[in-house]
Enzyme design. Sequence first.
Site, PDB file in Angstrom:
ATOM      1  N   LYS A  33       0.854  -1.190   0.000  1.00 39.95           N
ATOM      2  CA  LYS A  33       0.000   0.000   0.000  1.00 39.95           C
ATOM      3  C   LYS A  33       0.889   1.239   0.000  1.00 39.95           C
ATOM      4  O   LYS A  33       1.729   1.410   0.882  1.00 39.95           O
ATOM      5  CB  LYS A  33      -0.918   0.016   1.216  1.00 39.95           C
ATOM      6  CG  LYS A  33      -1.871   1.223   1.202  1.00 39.95           C
ATOM      7  CD  LYS A  33      -2.851   1.194   2.350  1.00 39.95           C
ATOM      8  CE  LYS A  33      -2.344   1.884   3.590  1.00 39.95           C
ATOM      9  NZ  LYS A  33      -2.393   3.349   3.556  1.00 39.95           N
ATOM     10  N   ASP A  61      -3.307   4.355  -2.234  1.00 39.70           N
ATOM     11  CA  ASP A  61      -4.209   4.916  -1.212  1.00 39.70           C
ATOM     12  C   ASP A  61      -4.176   6.442  -1.288  1.00 39.70           C
ATOM     13  O   ASP A  61      -3.600   7.109  -0.429  1.00 39.70           O
ATOM     14  CB  ASP A  61      -3.754   4.406   0.165  1.00 39.70           C
ATOM     15  CG  ASP A  61      -4.721   4.782   1.268  1.00 39.70           C
ATOM     16  OD1 ASP A  61      -5.868   5.162   0.966  1.00 39.70           O
ATOM     17  OD2 ASP A  61      -4.325   4.688   2.455  1.00 39.70           O
ATOM     18  N   LYS A  63      -6.973   8.393  -1.486  1.00 38.03           N
ATOM     19  CA  LYS A  63      -8.179   8.965  -0.854  1.00 38.03           C
ATOM     20  C   LYS A  63      -8.666  10.196  -1.628  1.00 38.03           C
ATOM     21  O   LYS A  63      -8.770  11.306  -1.087  1.00 38.03           O
ATOM     22  CB  LYS A  63      -7.906   9.321   0.609  1.00 38.03           C
ATOM     23  CG  LYS A  63      -7.568   8.110   1.479  1.00 38.03           C
ATOM     24  CD  LYS A  63      -7.575   8.448   2.946  1.00 38.03           C
ATOM     25  CE  LYS A  63      -7.369   7.228   3.821  1.00 38.03           C
ATOM     26  NZ  LYS A  63      -5.992   6.661   3.773  1.00 38.03           N
ATOM     27  N   ASP A  66     -12.917  15.221  -4.827  1.00 37.88           N
ATOM     28  CA  ASP A  66     -12.980  16.512  -5.527  1.00 37.88           C
ATOM     29  C   ASP A  66     -14.246  16.479  -6.376  1.00 37.88           C
ATOM     30  O   ASP A  66     -15.063  15.560  -6.242  1.00 37.88           O
ATOM     31  CB  ASP A  66     -11.701  16.696  -6.381  1.00 37.88           C
ATOM     32  CG  ASP A  66     -11.334  18.174  -6.529  1.00 37.88           C
ATOM     33  OD1 ASP A  66     -12.236  18.972  -6.876  1.00 37.88           O
ATOM     34  OD2 ASP A  66     -10.164  18.522  -6.313  1.00 37.88           O
ATOM     35  N   THR A 125     -10.813   7.401  10.814  1.00 38.14           N
ATOM     36  CA  THR A 125     -10.770   7.005  12.230  1.00 38.14           C
ATOM     37  C   THR A 125     -10.235   8.124  13.120  1.00 38.14           C
ATOM     38  O   THR A 125     -10.344   8.061  14.332  1.00 38.14           O
ATOM     39  CB  THR A 125      -9.906   5.741  12.424  1.00 38.14           C
ATOM     40  OG1 THR A 125      -8.749   5.855  11.621  1.00 38.14           O
ATOM     41  CG2 THR A 125     -10.666   4.494  12.055  1.00 38.14           C
ATOM     42  N   ARG A 215       3.562  -0.565  10.347  1.00 39.95           N
ATOM     43  CA  ARG A 215       4.719  -0.559  11.240  1.00 39.95           C
ATOM     44  C   ARG A 215       5.131  -1.907  11.829  1.00 39.95           C
ATOM     45  O   ARG A 215       6.334  -2.121  12.034  1.00 39.95           O
ATOM     46  CB  ARG A 215       4.494   0.491  12.327  1.00 39.95           C
ATOM     47  CG  ARG A 215       4.629   1.911  11.768  1.00 39.95           C
ATOM     48  CD  ARG A 215       4.020   2.941  12.669  1.00 39.95           C
ATOM     49  NE  ARG A 215       2.568   2.800  12.727  1.00 39.95           N
ATOM     50  CZ  ARG A 215       1.782   3.547  13.476  1.00 39.95           C
ATOM     51  NH1 ARG A 215       2.300   4.477  14.243  1.00 39.95           N
ATOM     52  NH2 ARG A 215       0.476   3.355  13.461  1.00 39.95           N
TER      53      ARG A 215
HETATM   54  O1  C5P Z   1       1.551   1.214  10.723  1.00 35.11           O
HETATM   55  P1  C5P Z   1       0.122   0.798  10.713  1.00 35.11           P
HETATM   56  O2  C5P Z   1      -0.078  -0.705  10.611  1.00 35.11           O
HETATM   57  O3  C5P Z   1      -0.680   1.404  11.815  1.00 35.11           O
HETATM   58  O4  C5P Z   1      -0.394   1.386   9.314  1.00 35.11           O
HETATM   59  C1  C5P Z   1      -1.698   1.370   8.949  1.00 35.11           C
HETATM   60  C2  C5P Z   1      -1.895   2.013   7.604  1.00 35.11           C
HETATM   61  O5  C5P Z   1      -3.296   2.088   7.366  1.00 35.11           O
HETATM   62  C3  C5P Z   1      -1.386   3.439   7.483  1.00 35.11           C
HETATM   63  O6  C5P Z   1      -0.976   3.625   6.117  1.00 35.11           O
HETATM   64  C4  C5P Z   1      -2.594   4.279   7.797  1.00 35.11           C
HETATM   65  O7  C5P Z   1      -2.572   5.536   7.170  1.00 35.11           O
HETATM   66  C5  C5P Z   1      -3.713   3.426   7.240  1.00 35.11           C
HETATM   67  N1  C5P Z   1      -5.034   3.604   7.834  1.00 35.11           N
HETATM   68  C6  C5P Z   1      -5.299   3.479   9.191  1.00 35.11           C
HETATM   69  N2  C5P Z   1      -6.567   3.646   9.673  1.00 35.11           N
HETATM   70  C7  C5P Z   1      -7.552   3.932   8.851  1.00 35.11           C
HETATM   71  C8  C5P Z   1      -7.306   4.050   7.490  1.00 35.11           C
HETATM   72  C9  C5P Z   1      -6.022   3.889   7.003  1.00 35.11           C
HETATM   73  O8  C5P Z   1      -4.401   3.205   9.974  1.00 35.11           O
HETATM   74  N3  C5P Z   1      -8.770   4.050   9.329  1.00 35.11           N
END
Ligand code: C5P
Length: 242
Positions: A33, A61, A63, A66, A125, A215
């Site tokens: 992603k 991604d 998002k 517009d 979120t 992460r």
């Molecule tokens: O590092 P981590 O596993 O928390 O990454 C989650 C990914 O999903 C990030 O790219 C974050 O921007 C995305 N994301 C999220 N919560 C959402 C939508 C997208 O954490 N509701």
Amino acid sequence: MTANPIFCAIDTPDLGVATRLAAQIAEHVGGLKLGLEFFCANGPEGIRQIARASGKDIFLDLKLHDIPNTVAAALQSVIPLKPRYLTLHAIGGLAMMKAAREIAYESADKVSAAPPKLIAVTVLTSFDDADLAQIGVNSATADQAHRLAALAAEAGMDGLVCSAHEAKRLKAEFGHMLRIVPGIRPAAGDTHDQKRVMTPAEALAEGADILVIGRPITKAADPYDAARRIAADIGIRAGAAS
Ligand code: C5P
């Protein structure tokens, strides 16, 4: 071979770091992603480089949100990158989502690719009820998310971004739409800033189709091994595609 539902979120503006990471973990993820952080720094050529280095499916991604014409034009420019998934905001409305769907099919046909699966984002979120009220939306976040999911379904979107905690309910109601789930943490891992987490196996049991994991893989001392362990935990063999 069972498909690999893991999409690793490569959140960095650094093309070198992203390219090395993508190649390193490719064997144990279904796809990668890439979001605004990476795209704003590296553009379409950066996406091509990651796809080449990893050979994996790309989840773009961006998002998008517009006027319908502008979103359609943006899609026209990114479809040649052949992303497997692409996000847009359901709050952009029915006309915007329908325009996106139409142009996705048209443009994909021109480059002889499958159209990307269009994935609608409902309520971010980072928003709570008070944030919604501040922008004039006087509904609870859950109600607003539900309203936008129904709109996305009406527009023919292919999937929804949702938390693992909502996946089961959304599957019951919008069963034909994919559920793309972030906030995933291996059982023993650090939760970072994610508050409502689930393990990969739990999220799949709740009805997740794609697990977005950042992460726990990218910040691990050994990203290859972290990805390998997560895939093994959910019974995915090395080399499985998404
Ligand atoms: O590092 P981590 O596993 O928390 O990454 C989650 C990914 O999903 C990030 O790219 C974050 O921007 C995305 N994301 C999220 N919560 C959402 C939508 C997208 O954490 N509701």
